[in-house]
Design a protein around this motif. Sequence first.
Motif, mmCIF file in Angstrom:
data_model
loop_
_atom_site.group_PDB
_atom_site.id
_atom_site.type_symbol
_atom_site.label_atom_id
_atom_site.label_comp_id
_atom_site.label_asym_id
_atom_site.label_seq_id
_atom_site.Cartn_x
_atom_site.Cartn_y
_atom_site.Cartn_z
ATOM 1 N N ASP A 299 0.826 -1.197 0.000
ATOM 2 C CA ASP A 299 0.000 0.000 0.000
ATOM 3 C C ASP A 299 0.866 1.255 0.000
ATOM 4 O O ASP A 299 2.102 1.184 -0.021
ATOM 5 C CB ASP A 299 -0.947 0.001 1.206
ATOM 6 N N THR B 206 -0.076 -0.930 -5.973
ATOM 7 C CA THR B 206 -1.328 -0.252 -6.303
ATOM 8 C C THR B 206 -1.691 0.698 -5.170
ATOM 9 O O THR B 206 -2.063 0.274 -4.079
ATOM 10 C CB THR B 206 -2.456 -1.271 -6.529
ATOM 11 N N GLY C 17 0.815 0.018 -13.490
ATOM 12 C CA GLY C 17 -0.288 -0.875 -13.176
ATOM 13 C C GLY C 17 -0.055 -2.207 -13.876
ATOM 14 O O GLY C 17 0.088 -2.250 -15.099
ATOM 15 N N MET D 191 -1.622 4.034 -12.177
ATOM 16 C CA MET D 191 -2.478 3.661 -11.055
ATOM 17 C C MET D 191 -3.952 3.864 -11.389
ATOM 18 O O MET D 191 -4.805 3.080 -10.964
ATOM 19 C CB MET D 191 -2.125 4.487 -9.819
ATOM 20 N N LYS E 239 -4.929 0.839 -13.329
ATOM 21 C CA LYS E 239 -4.954 -0.347 -12.481
ATOM 22 C C LYS E 239 -6.192 -0.374 -11.601
ATOM 23 O O LYS E 239 -6.820 -1.432 -11.413
ATOM 24 C CB LYS E 239 -3.683 -0.391 -11.627
ATOM 25 N N LEU E 240 -6.572 0.771 -11.048
ATOM 26 C CA LEU E 240 -7.760 0.816 -10.205
ATOM 27 C C LEU E 240 -9.018 0.510 -11.012
ATOM 28 O O LEU E 240 -9.932 -0.166 -10.525
ATOM 29 C CB LEU E 240 -7.880 2.170 -9.513
ATOM 30 N N ASN F 122 -8.986 -3.307 -11.513
ATOM 31 C CA ASN F 122 -9.331 -4.031 -10.294
ATOM 32 C C ASN F 122 -10.774 -3.801 -9.881
ATOM 33 O O ASN F 122 -11.404 -4.686 -9.290
ATOM 34 C CB ASN F 122 -8.372 -3.663 -9.165
ATOM 35 N N LYS G 102 -8.940 -2.899 -0.456
ATOM 36 C CA LYS G 102 -8.221 -1.619 -0.500
ATOM 37 C C LYS G 102 -8.391 -0.943 -1.848
ATOM 38 O O LYS G 102 -8.696 0.256 -1.934
ATOM 39 C CB LYS G 102 -6.735 -1.860 -0.215
ATOM 40 N N ASP G 103 -8.247 -1.703 -2.934
ATOM 41 C CA ASP G 103 -8.306 -1.114 -4.272
ATOM 42 C C ASP G 103 -9.714 -0.653 -4.622
ATOM 43 O O ASP G 103 -9.900 0.380 -5.284
ATOM 44 C CB ASP G 103 -7.796 -2.113 -5.312
ATOM 45 N N LEU H 172 -10.171 2.568 -2.879
ATOM 46 C CA LEU H 172 -9.457 3.628 -3.593
ATOM 47 C C LEU H 172 -10.234 4.082 -4.823
ATOM 48 O O LEU H 172 -10.335 5.284 -5.101
ATOM 49 C CB LEU H 172 -8.067 3.140 -4.001
#
Length: 295
Positions: A72, A101, A121, A169, A172-173, A176, A241-242, A245
């Motif tokens: 993290d 991430t 990512g 990022m 990537k978010l 995910n 967590k992702d 975010l």
Amino acid sequence: MTRTTNGPIAVLGLGAMGTGLATRLLDQGVQVRVWNRTAERVEPLVKAGAFAAARPADAAAGTSAAICSVADGEALGTVLRGPDGVLAGGPYPGVLICASTVAPDEVVQIAGDVTSVLDVGMLGNRDHARDGELRLFVGGEERVFNAGRPLLEMLGKEVVHLGALGSGMRMKLLLNLLMGIEVQALAEASELATASGLDRQLVLKTIAGSGFASPVMAFKSKRLASGRFDKPDFRLRLMAKDLMLASKQAAAVGLSLPLATAAAETHVRAAGQGLGDEDCAAVVRALTAKPGSDT
């Protein structure tokens, strides 16, 4: 700027993905220096030829690139900016690759005035990392990307430069977010099937072979069919967590994402039930309330 294949590479953080990346580099004949918070994950790589360092700064010393793959933003900040961090003694001369991430704004904040940073990512699992089959989405200055590209192309089958630092990022978010929603939808369908009297295994097999299933759903259906969530491909707490975010990113730009919000809430609840270190498909266990519980 030094091209990243001209010297040893540091890999900082040896979870599933970091270990896969380090293994890939060793298999390609690259000198690898590794660091991990807990020592037991270092030993197999040392046996394979890696040099183990006691501190992130020591691992990065003399390298042309350092790949940070930690859990993290707090861990990333410590690895880069902490007293034993890569930047503790001054600027790093190579390319810093943040493959953790974290929130896009957070990676920009951690980087600060250091311009030799890329955020990457990674799309894929530990096997893809080990075999150089990842898809990599990169943010950062173009000159830094060009310097890091030979290394990135060694690690991935597709390398895409998206723009400024933080772009990797953001992609990537998004990815995910999709995975979290898809796996939860699959889990919900399988639970409804069971509650309705249908054969769970047959339903999962049917979904996995249908046009409705993404490759992720087809892959995770095997987890749900077996009921085994140990040796995770992607830990549930990291998915929680992702998703959080992604939800915060949406709120920051004034978007309402009901599916993302619902998935985040379910995954956070599942992590609170002690499922955080199991595979993310274990979210299925948070869908049925236990007798006497209020979940």
